[in-house]
Design a protein around this motif. Structure first.
Motif, PDB file in Angstrom:
ATOM      1  N   UNK A   1      -2.296   4.529  13.220  1.00 30.10           N
ATOM      2  CA  UNK A   1      -2.807   5.979  13.574  1.00 30.10           C
ATOM      3  C   UNK A   1      -1.989   7.025  13.608  1.00 30.10           C
ATOM      4  N   UNK A   2      -0.808   6.417  14.365  1.00 29.60           N
ATOM      5  CA  UNK A   2       0.361   7.633  14.391  1.00 29.60           C
ATOM      6  C   UNK A   2       0.899   8.013  13.307  1.00 29.60           C
ATOM      7  N   UNK A   3       1.083   7.156  12.407  1.00 32.28           N
ATOM      8  CA  UNK A   3       1.692   7.355  11.213  1.00 32.28           C
ATOM      9  C   UNK A   3       0.840   8.560  10.347  1.00 32.28           C
ATOM     10  N   UNK A   4      -0.581   8.155  10.273  1.00 36.58           N
ATOM     11  CA  UNK A   4      -1.469   8.992   9.657  1.00 36.58           C
ATOM     12  C   UNK A   4      -1.489  10.433  10.251  1.00 36.58           C
ATOM     13  N   UNK A   5      -1.672  10.443  11.661  1.00 40.30           N
ATOM     14  CA  UNK A   5      -1.375  11.901  12.299  1.00 40.30           C
ATOM     15  C   UNK A   5      -0.116  12.636  12.035  1.00 40.30           C
ATOM     16  N   UNK A   6       1.215  12.064  11.710  1.00 39.61           N
ATOM     17  CA  UNK A   6       2.213  12.655  11.471  1.00 39.61           C
ATOM     18  C   UNK A   6       2.056  13.271   9.949  1.00 39.61           C
ATOM     19  N   UNK A   7       1.632  12.315   8.923  1.00 35.62           N
ATOM     20  CA  UNK A   7       1.394  12.795   7.865  1.00 35.62           C
ATOM     21  C   UNK A   7       0.432  13.951   7.686  1.00 35.62           C
ATOM     22  N   UNK A  47       0.801  -1.081  -0.051  1.00 37.18           N
ATOM     23  CA  UNK A  47      -0.103  -0.001  -0.095  1.00 37.18           C
ATOM     24  C   UNK A  47       0.913   1.093   0.074  1.00 37.18           C
ATOM     25  N   UNK A  48       0.390   2.381  -0.241  1.00 37.35           N
ATOM     26  CA  UNK A  48       1.126   3.470  -0.258  1.00 37.35           C
ATOM     27  C   UNK A  48       1.188   3.920   1.144  1.00 37.35           C
ATOM     28  N   UNK A  49       2.095   4.490   1.839  1.00 36.14           N
ATOM     29  CA  UNK A  49       2.178   4.773   3.262  1.00 36.14           C
ATOM     30  C   UNK A  49       1.288   5.712   3.905  1.00 36.14           C
ATOM     31  N   UNK A  50       1.052   5.428   5.040  1.00 42.00           N
ATOM     32  CA  UNK A  50      -0.133   6.392   5.679  1.00 42.00           C
ATOM     33  C   UNK A  50       0.255   7.717   5.703  1.00 42.00           C
ATOM     34  N   UNK A  51       1.556   7.920   5.628  1.00 36.99           N
ATOM     35  CA  UNK A  51       2.107   9.395   5.745  1.00 36.99           C
ATOM     36  C   UNK A  51       1.813  10.049   4.241  1.00 36.99           C
ATOM     37  N   UNK A  52       2.248   9.198   3.280  1.00 38.46           N
ATOM     38  CA  UNK A  52       1.835   9.818   1.938  1.00 38.46           C
ATOM     39  C   UNK A  52       0.368  10.022   1.873  1.00 38.46           C
ATOM     40  N   UNK A  53      -0.549   9.117   1.940  1.00 41.84           N
ATOM     41  CA  UNK A  53      -1.945   9.592   1.983  1.00 41.84           C
ATOM     42  C   UNK A  53      -2.282  10.517   2.642  1.00 41.84           C
ATOM     43  N   UNK A  54      -2.027  10.636   4.174  1.00 42.46           N
ATOM     44  CA  UNK A  54      -2.350  11.619   5.027  1.00 42.46           C
ATOM     45  C   UNK A  54      -1.878  13.225   4.361  1.00 42.46           C
ATOM     46  N   UNK A  55      -0.686  13.242   3.888  1.00 39.48           N
ATOM     47  CA  UNK A  55      -0.175  14.388   3.273  1.00 39.48           C
ATOM     48  C   UNK A  55      -1.071  14.891   2.066  1.00 39.48           C
ATOM     49  N   UNK A  56      -1.499  13.817   1.279  1.00 37.61           N
ATOM     50  CA  UNK A  56      -2.045  14.382   0.191  1.00 37.61           C
ATOM     51  C   UNK A  56      -3.474  14.566   0.487  1.00 37.61           C
ATOM     52  N   UNK A  57      -4.035  14.027   1.371  1.00 36.98           N
ATOM     53  CA  UNK A  57      -5.612  14.113   1.876  1.00 36.98           C
ATOM     54  C   UNK A  57      -5.615  15.381   2.854  1.00 36.98           C
ATOM     55  N   UNK A  58      -4.680  15.562   3.648  1.00 39.76           N
ATOM     56  CA  UNK A  58      -4.469  16.717   4.326  1.00 39.76           C
ATOM     57  C   UNK A  58      -4.303  18.018   3.450  1.00 39.76           C
TER      58      UNK A  58
END
Length: 451
Positions: free
Chosen positions: A198-204, A165-176
């Motif tokens: 969860x923490x990875x997404x919050x970091x993104x 999968x794409x990383x949660x950081x990458x996805x959260x950066x784009x979605x954010x």
């Protein structure tokens, strides 16, 4: 539509700790790296692959379909002669999304089933419990269904593990970035499970400029407790804080509980945004239906919900990969529920990539050869994804981008703008830019032959 029931765990913490300890010991005793000439799981006629995922327990809904989808695609490949004359056999173990069980099931797959490689295993916290041992043994651990960047950004740490999968950081950066630009005048909050997912997404999201205040705009829960807790206190917290846009970074069952609970307490955010692994509409609707919510009502509840994807929407009937995979799913899937959704698409795609990589390595198939192939040629592998794999010797991150969409009235994810725009970024502080990647066409027979 299957009715999903949640069952409380019968396992006690002390017992699980004992089981995990014994299993780790068993793993360590047999942790001898195989020589290339005698790699387990490969004969002249067969390749044995292993997979772990939650087939039961509160985290299982939706994800418990991925293995059947992968096996269906492998059966299709086998019906066409296999890979270089070898049939693919997928051995699967249920870890119920519990780390103690993940350790024992990994031991079974390695020591009893003699797998050549792990493929498509699901879960961040569960995979953390076995990733070191799998890598110490030199076993390929490919297309892992976790977006946790810590597995992939330092190949020296986990040299045999590659993302699926794409990383949660990458996805959260784009979605954010999208949420900040579109709803910057609204109060944005988040519900997330307190693990590395969860923490990875919050970091993104923080990298994208979205930061949250604990116990106000950030509500948390322990993964696996969403069914018993009902998330009432979490949703009440966000409601009291005046959060207008709610982000969910959690598994699909938690997304369903959160949306249902919000409705019950009279909380109607202006917008929901869900990280992709927890946003499958079919799964969420099935769970809501099990709780007494009619499908027409849940479809209305999901209309407008924002998410992101590295692949075409499962409901995109115009996409050639979706069309081909649906046909294979209809013809070869023997699972208890083969209803087409994003989980089935992801399973099919992971199996497609696995087949492509095995063909690419060639007849002299060894564990070292497969890892080397993915590091040197993996970025050239193509699939249903609308962005390339990021594999190299410097990183084992999978998909490098996402597009942002919203569910329409028929629960199909559609681009938020007139046209679908795919964005790309990294798991660090790099900028979010528009991707120029052009996906190669699917082979006529839906069989990849390797990059």
């Amino acid at each position: 539509m299957n009715v999903v029931k949640f069952h409380p765990s019968l396992s006690k913490p002390g017992f699980l700790t004992l089981v995990a300890g014994l299993a780790v010991g068993a793993l360590a005793l047999s942790s001898l790296p195989a020589n290339a000439a005698s790699d387990p799981g490969v004969t002249d006629t067969e390749i044995v692959l292993g997979m772990q995922l939650p087939q039961s327990g509160p985290a299982s809904p939706g994800y418990n379909k991925v293995d059947d989808a992968m096996r269906a695609y492998f059966d299709y490949v086998n019906s066409k002669g296999g890979v270089n004359g070898r049939m693919i056999r997928l051995e699967v173990e249920d870890d119920a999304y519990k780390a103690g069980l993940t350790v024992s099931t990994a031991s079974k797959l390695i020591n009893q089933k003699k797998v050549f490689a792990f493929v498509g295993s699901i879960g961040t916290q569960t995979h953390i419990s076995v990733i070191k041992d799998i890598n110490r043994r030199g076993i390929p651990d490919i297309f892992v269904n976790s977006g946790y960047s810590g597995f992939y950004t330092d190949p020296k740490k986990y040299p045999n593990t590659f993302g699926g999968l794409g990383t949660y950081v990458v996805e959260a950066k784009i979605l954010g970035k999208y949420l900040k630009e579109t709803y910057g005048d609204k109060k944005i909050g988040i519900l997330y499970q307190t693990d590395d997912f969860g923490r990875n997404a919050v970091a993104g999201f923080a990298t994208a400029g979205l930061k949250f205040t604990p116990k106000e705009t950030a509500a948390t829960f322990i993964a696996g407790t969403q069914g018993s807790l009902g998330l009432v206190s979490q949703m009440s917290q966000l409601k009291a804080a005046g959060v207008e846009v709610v982000i969910i970074a959690a598994v699909s069952s938690a997304s369903a509980v959160a949306i249902s609970t919000a409705a019950k307490i009279g909380y109607a955010p202006k917008k929901w945004a869900i990280i992709s692994v927890g946003a499958d509409a079919t799964t969420i609707q099935g769970l809501l239906y099990a709780g007494g919510v009619p499908f027409a009502t849940s479809a209305a509840m999901l209309t407008g919900v924002i998410s992101a994807s590295h692949a075409p929407a499962a409901g995109d009937s115009s996409d050639e990969f979706v069309t081909a995979f649906k046909k294979i799913n209809d013809d070869f899937n023997k699972g208890p529920s083969k209803a087409w959704d994003n989980n089935v698409l992801q399973g099919m795609n992971a199996a497609y990539l696995t087949t492509e990589a095995l063909f690419g390595v060639g007849k002299n198939l060894t564990r070292k050869a497969l890892v080397s192939y993915l590091e040197t040629k993996g970025s050239s592998l193509s699939s249903a994804a609308l962005v390339p794999l990021g594999y190299s010797k410097a990183t084992h991150e999978a998909y490098t981008g996402f597009w942002v969409g919203a569910y329409d009235a028929s629960t199909v994810l559609k681009p938020v703008g007139t046209d679908r725009v795919v964005y790309t970024t990294d798991s660090g502080s790099g900028p979010v830019t528009v991707s120029t990647y052009k996906r190669p066409a699917m082979p006529v027979d839906a069989l990849p032959k390797g990059a």
